[in-house]
Design an enzyme around this catalytic site. Structure first.
Site, PDB file in Angstrom:
ATOM      1  N   CYS A 142       0.814  -1.127   0.050  1.00 49.47           N
ATOM      2  CA  CYS A 142      -0.124   0.090  -0.021  1.00 49.47           C
ATOM      3  C   CYS A 142       0.724   1.322  -0.007  1.00 49.47           C
ATOM      4  O   CYS A 142       1.647   1.565  -0.860  1.00 49.47           O
ATOM      5  CB  CYS A 142      -0.956  -0.137   1.452  1.00 49.47           C
ATOM      6  SG  CYS A 142      -2.257   1.023   0.963  1.00 49.47           S
ATOM      7  N   LYS A 163     -12.114   7.826  -1.005  1.00 50.85           N
ATOM      8  CA  LYS A 163     -11.384   6.654  -0.440  1.00 50.85           C
ATOM      9  C   LYS A 163     -11.769   5.279  -1.299  1.00 50.85           C
ATOM     10  O   LYS A 163     -12.911   4.998  -1.175  1.00 50.85           O
ATOM     11  CB  LYS A 163     -11.477   6.501   0.886  1.00 50.85           C
ATOM     12  CG  LYS A 163     -10.665   5.434   1.765  1.00 50.85           C
ATOM     13  CD  LYS A 163     -10.832   5.269   3.273  1.00 50.85           C
ATOM     14  CE  LYS A 163      -9.787   4.283   3.937  1.00 50.85           C
ATOM     15  NZ  LYS A 163     -10.034   4.112   5.067  1.00 50.85           N
ATOM     16  N   SER A 192      -7.594  -0.183   0.715  1.00 46.76           N
ATOM     17  CA  SER A 192      -7.979   0.800   2.044  1.00 46.76           C
ATOM     18  C   SER A 192      -6.990   1.870   1.465  1.00 46.76           C
ATOM     19  O   SER A 192      -6.123   2.039   2.348  1.00 46.76           O
ATOM     20  CB  SER A 192      -7.782   0.297   3.177  1.00 46.76           C
ATOM     21  OG  SER A 192      -8.176   1.371   4.270  1.00 46.76           O
ATOM     22  N   HIS A 235      -4.215  -4.769   0.303  1.00 46.25           N
ATOM     23  CA  HIS A 235      -3.709  -5.170   1.914  1.00 46.25           C
ATOM     24  C   HIS A 235      -4.028  -6.748   1.840  1.00 46.25           C
ATOM     25  O   HIS A 235      -5.009  -6.869   2.676  1.00 46.25           O
ATOM     26  CB  HIS A 235      -4.495  -4.636   2.914  1.00 46.25           C
ATOM     27  CG  HIS A 235      -4.005  -3.141   3.141  1.00 46.25           C
ATOM     28  ND1 HIS A 235      -2.613  -2.931   3.852  1.00 46.25           N
ATOM     29  CD2 HIS A 235      -4.405  -1.840   2.987  1.00 46.25           C
ATOM     30  CE1 HIS A 235      -2.580  -1.742   3.930  1.00 46.25           C
ATOM     31  NE2 HIS A 235      -3.291  -1.284   3.271  1.00 46.25           N
ATOM     32  N   GLU A 237      -2.963  -8.834   3.651  1.00 43.51           N
ATOM     33  CA  GLU A 237      -2.562  -9.158   5.040  1.00 43.51           C
ATOM     34  C   GLU A 237      -3.861  -9.012   5.712  1.00 43.51           C
ATOM     35  O   GLU A 237      -3.674  -9.539   6.966  1.00 43.51           O
ATOM     36  CB  GLU A 237      -1.360  -8.667   5.523  1.00 43.51           C
ATOM     37  CG  GLU A 237      -1.538  -7.074   6.058  1.00 43.51           C
ATOM     38  CD  GLU A 237      -1.367  -6.290   4.887  1.00 43.51           C
ATOM     39  OE1 GLU A 237      -1.612  -4.971   5.466  1.00 43.51           O
ATOM     40  OE2 GLU A 237      -1.668  -6.398   3.711  1.00 43.51           O
ATOM     41  N   ARG A 249     -13.357   3.524  13.047  1.00 46.51           N
ATOM     42  CA  ARG A 249     -12.730   4.429  13.348  1.00 46.51           C
ATOM     43  C   ARG A 249     -12.817   5.648  12.567  1.00 46.51           C
ATOM     44  O   ARG A 249     -12.629   7.092  13.152  1.00 46.51           O
ATOM     45  CB  ARG A 249     -10.943   4.146  12.983  1.00 46.51           C
ATOM     46  CG  ARG A 249      -9.919   5.138  13.482  1.00 46.51           C
ATOM     47  CD  ARG A 249      -8.570   4.720  12.469  1.00 46.51           C
ATOM     48  NE  ARG A 249      -8.822   4.725  11.212  1.00 46.51           N
ATOM     49  CZ  ARG A 249      -8.097   4.622  10.217  1.00 46.51           C
ATOM     50  NH1 ARG A 249      -6.825   3.695  10.707  1.00 46.51           N
ATOM     51  NH2 ARG A 249      -8.393   4.251   8.899  1.00 46.51           N
TER      52      ARG A 249
END
Length: 321
Positions: A142, A163, A192, A235, A237, A249
């Site tokens: 990323c 986003k 993300s 991502h 992971e 968040r």
């Protein structure tokens, strides 16, 4: 694949509970194959969670891996106790004379800043430059991928209209590339991010190949032809719950985020997210370790420094281990 880490790392208990093979020092000494030495530059704020995510993906082949974690001394980490960093991490000054088979540079929530505005940018530049002569294969995730492309090739990043967040089906553009052995034509890929590396500038770098892409995400995985540099813009992971945590968040911070796409069943954030990318993530990291790292490095670890100058390794000719 067993992973050997410092005894006492908090992630160990979680990994063992998930049936992940974690090896202690005593057992590691009795292994007859050369272990791979990997360095993980962990830039993520929730370091303990990222440790577990990365180690899980490194654990699924027959190889032994010695994993070391690196942190930025020029940054004040608010979410990780200094005692944890002192016990389980090293600084660049401590490892800069060493050689590693592989390097992972994680993402970081700083992509809306200019690269030069990131407080640890100078330190990261030194690590990226050092990796050319001290690491056989580097994998960047990323923002870590955007940063390395900028540092190495001057590829700038640009803001997205909004986003990019969710699970997107990505197409395998180079099915014969060793990194995608065993893959289907498409795989699910968590994203993300607010920015992307400039596609037109990427196309001007002759040594880079686009390995995966989609209409929604654009280029999603790049690599040098010799697999010495690999760039993941998403991502793989991430855990099942990571995007949900980031969504909550962002809401708490008043950012009014859109719901992650293709993530919550029936697009209802009260429903438990489905994990649809774990097998692809495991296979990709296993392929990286086997074909880009293990098959390319010499059996005798002390010869790695000489071997790093070889730029044209043929992945169809395995070295004897």
């Amino acid at each position: 694949m067993p992973v050997k880490v410092i005894e006492g790392l908090p992630a160990i208990d979680d990994l063992r509970a998930d049936n992940i093979f974690v090896m202690n020092d005593e057992r590691a000494k009795n292994q007859n194959i050369r272990p791979l030495n990997l360095l993980v530059v962990n830039l993520m704020p929730r370091k303990l969670i990222t440790e577990r995510q990365i180690l899980r993906l490194l654990s699924n082949t027959p190889l032994q891996i010695n994993v070391e974690f690196l942190y930025m001394t020029s940054h004040d980490f608010k979410n990780t106790k200094q005692g944890h960093l002192d016990s389980f991490y090293k600084s660049f000054s401590e490892i800069k004379s060493q050689y590693y088979d592989g390097l992972i540079v994680t993402g970081a929530p700083v992509e809306q800043l200019n690269f030069e505005e990131v407080d640890y940018w100078s330190e990261l530049l030194k690590i990226i430059d050092w990796s050319k002569s001290h690491v056989y294969s580097s994998l960047h995730i990323c923002w870590g991928a955007q940063a390395a492309l900028y540092a190495r090739y001057g590829v700038t990043k640009e803001n997205l209209p909004q986003k990019l967040c969710g699970i997107y089906k990505s197409s395998v553009e180079q099915p014969k590339n060793p990194l995608f052995r065993g893959f289907d034509d498409f795989f699910n890929y968590p994203q993300s991010r607010y920015t992307q590396s400039n596609p037109s500038e990427i196309k001007k770098v002759p040594d880079l190949e686009v390995l995966s892409s989609s209409k929604e995400t654009g280029f999603s995985i790049l690599a040098k032809k010799n697999l010495r540099e690999i760039y993941l813009f998403g991502h793989l992971e991430y855990d099942r719950e990571t995007l949900a945590w980031e969504y909550e968040r962002d809401k708490e911070e008043g950012l009014k985020p859109n719901l992650p796409q293709n993530y919550f069943p029936e697009n209802d954030d009260k429903n438990k997210p489905k994990s649809t990318w774990a097998s692809a993530a495991s296979l990709f990291f296993s392929n990286w370790l086997n074909y880009a790292v293990y098959q390319g490095t010499p059996y005798l670890g002390e010869r790695l420094s000489q071997h790093l100058n070889e730029e044209n390794y043929d992945f169809n000719q395995k070295e004897q281990k």
